[in-house]
Write a protein that holds these residues in place. Structure first.
Motif, short mmCIF file in Angstrom:
data_model
loop_
_atom_site.label_atom_id
_atom_site.label_comp_id
_atom_site.label_asym_id
_atom_site.label_seq_id
_atom_site.Cartn_x
_atom_site.Cartn_y
_atom_site.Cartn_z
N LEU A 93 0.83 -1.20 0.00
CA LEU A 93 0.00 0.00 0.00
C LEU A 93 0.86 1.25 0.00
N ILE A 143 0.99 5.24 1.58
CA ILE A 143 0.57 5.88 2.82
C ILE A 143 -0.84 6.48 2.65
N GLY A 144 -1.73 6.16 3.60
CA GLY A 144 -3.09 6.69 3.58
C GLY A 144 -4.10 5.81 2.88
N GLN A 145 -3.66 4.78 2.17
CA GLN A 145 -4.59 3.89 1.49
C GLN A 145 -5.24 2.93 2.48
N HIS A 146 -6.43 2.45 2.14
CA HIS A 146 -7.15 1.53 3.01
C HIS A 146 -7.34 0.19 2.31
N GLN A 168 -14.06 -1.21 5.82
CA GLN A 168 -12.78 -0.70 5.32
C GLN A 168 -11.92 -0.26 6.50
N TYR A 169 -10.62 -0.53 6.40
CA TYR A 169 -9.69 -0.17 7.45
C TYR A 169 -8.40 0.35 6.83
N THR A 170 -7.79 1.32 7.49
CA THR A 170 -6.46 1.77 7.13
C THR A 170 -5.49 1.10 8.10
N PRO A 171 -4.57 0.26 7.61
CA PRO A 171 -3.63 -0.42 8.51
C PRO A 171 -2.85 0.60 9.35
N VAL A 184 3.61 0.77 6.35
CA VAL A 184 3.18 0.23 5.06
C VAL A 184 4.22 -0.69 4.44
N VAL A 192 -4.46 -3.85 12.10
CA VAL A 192 -5.59 -2.93 11.99
C VAL A 192 -6.16 -2.71 13.38
N ASP A 213 -19.61 4.41 9.98
CA ASP A 213 -18.35 4.29 10.70
C ASP A 213 -18.54 3.71 12.10
#
Length: 278
Positions: free
Chosen positions: A105, A107-110, A125-128, A132, A140, A171
């Protein structure tokens, strides 16, 4: 042996138009649904074309080693290495990646994760939160809590506001469990709304019917969870199980019902800060 129709994954449940907040979220809950349908269609196509044995091999870590970790058109199985509680209602989930690979990924991708809750597919959906570029695993952070609603008769009215506020927030990770006491199935108020809310992953209801007859069971809606009898300490003990720390209980009904529920919860060892009476 070819895969049977019953082996296919369940089709994703389409969100209501009202589930979109209209604020231009990226991705929108409707966008996620569209992607889910595409993945579901491809999964069904693979099951039509391949036998179960071959499909199981394709999902193994051996083949995953030869392919990128992430895919836009299919899910890949990952193993939970461990779960660490961050706070009383948040936990860090560490997932294993094959042979020292990273997610790939930016940075900032989910990522989108699908699991199953009581046999119902749940997609979030989660952003780790891990680096990265870390290899071999990713983390997560999942916030959760179970909210139990104990209602009787018209006590469902204030509970309905709570339910709508939670299931309407994409959310919101809180799981809502309603225990609704009525005399008979025909006496259930707001049944149409309860049926609609039951399509959300984080809401479920059990109807405790104190005066129901066996003959009436033929009129029950398919999938309804019905308990024959009143809401007792035994029923609540079964419902709460070992989750008595990370929960909150709201109570609304007649004065007698509310007093009985408080007595039951005290018997089960819940402290006063764990329940609230409307």
């Amino acid at each position: 042996m070819m895969a049977k129709c019953t082996d296919w994954p369940e089709k994703p449940i389409k969100p209501l138009d009202s589930d979109c907040c209209g604020n231009g979220c990226v991705p929108c809950v409707l966008d996620i649904y569209d992607e889910e349908v595409k993945i579901w269609e491809k999964e069904c196509l693979r099951l039509q074309q391949k036998d179960n044995k071959h499909e199981n091999v394709s999902d193994s870590e051996d083949e995953a080693d030869e392919e990128p970790v992430l895919s836009k058109d299919r899910y890949r199985r990952v193993k939970i290495i461990f779960i660490t509680m961050e706070t009383k209602d948040s936990a860090r989930y560490r997932m294993k990646l094959p042979r020292e690979k990273s997610l790939g990924l930016c940075i900032g991708q989910h990522i989108i994760i699908r699991g199953y809750l009581d046999s119902t597919p749940v997609t979030r959906q989660y952003t780790p939160i891990s680096d990265v570029e870390i290899k071999g695993y990713f983390d997560v952070l999942i916030k959760y809590q179970t909210l139990y609603l104990l209602a009787a008769g018209t006590g469902i009215a204030p509970m309905s506001q709570v339910i709508q506020g939670i299931v309407g927030d994409e959310d919101e990770e809180t799981r809502v469990r309603l225990i609704y006491g009525c005399r008979t199935y025909a006496d259930i108020l707001m049944k149409a709304e309860l049926d609609t809310w039951s399509s959300f992953w984080n809401f479920s209801v059990t109807y405790a019917l104190s005066q129901e007859t066996d003959e009436s069971s033929s009129c029950y809606r398919y999938g309804d969870q019905v308990h024959a009898g009143r809401v007792t300490a035994t029923l609540l003990d079964t419902e709460l199980g070992d989750r008595k720390e990370n929960l909150l209980v709201l109570i609304c009904g007649t004065k007698t019902f509310e007093a009985d529920m408080i007595d039951h919860l005290n018997t089960l060892g819940l402290s006063e800060d764990k329940y609230f009476r409307f």
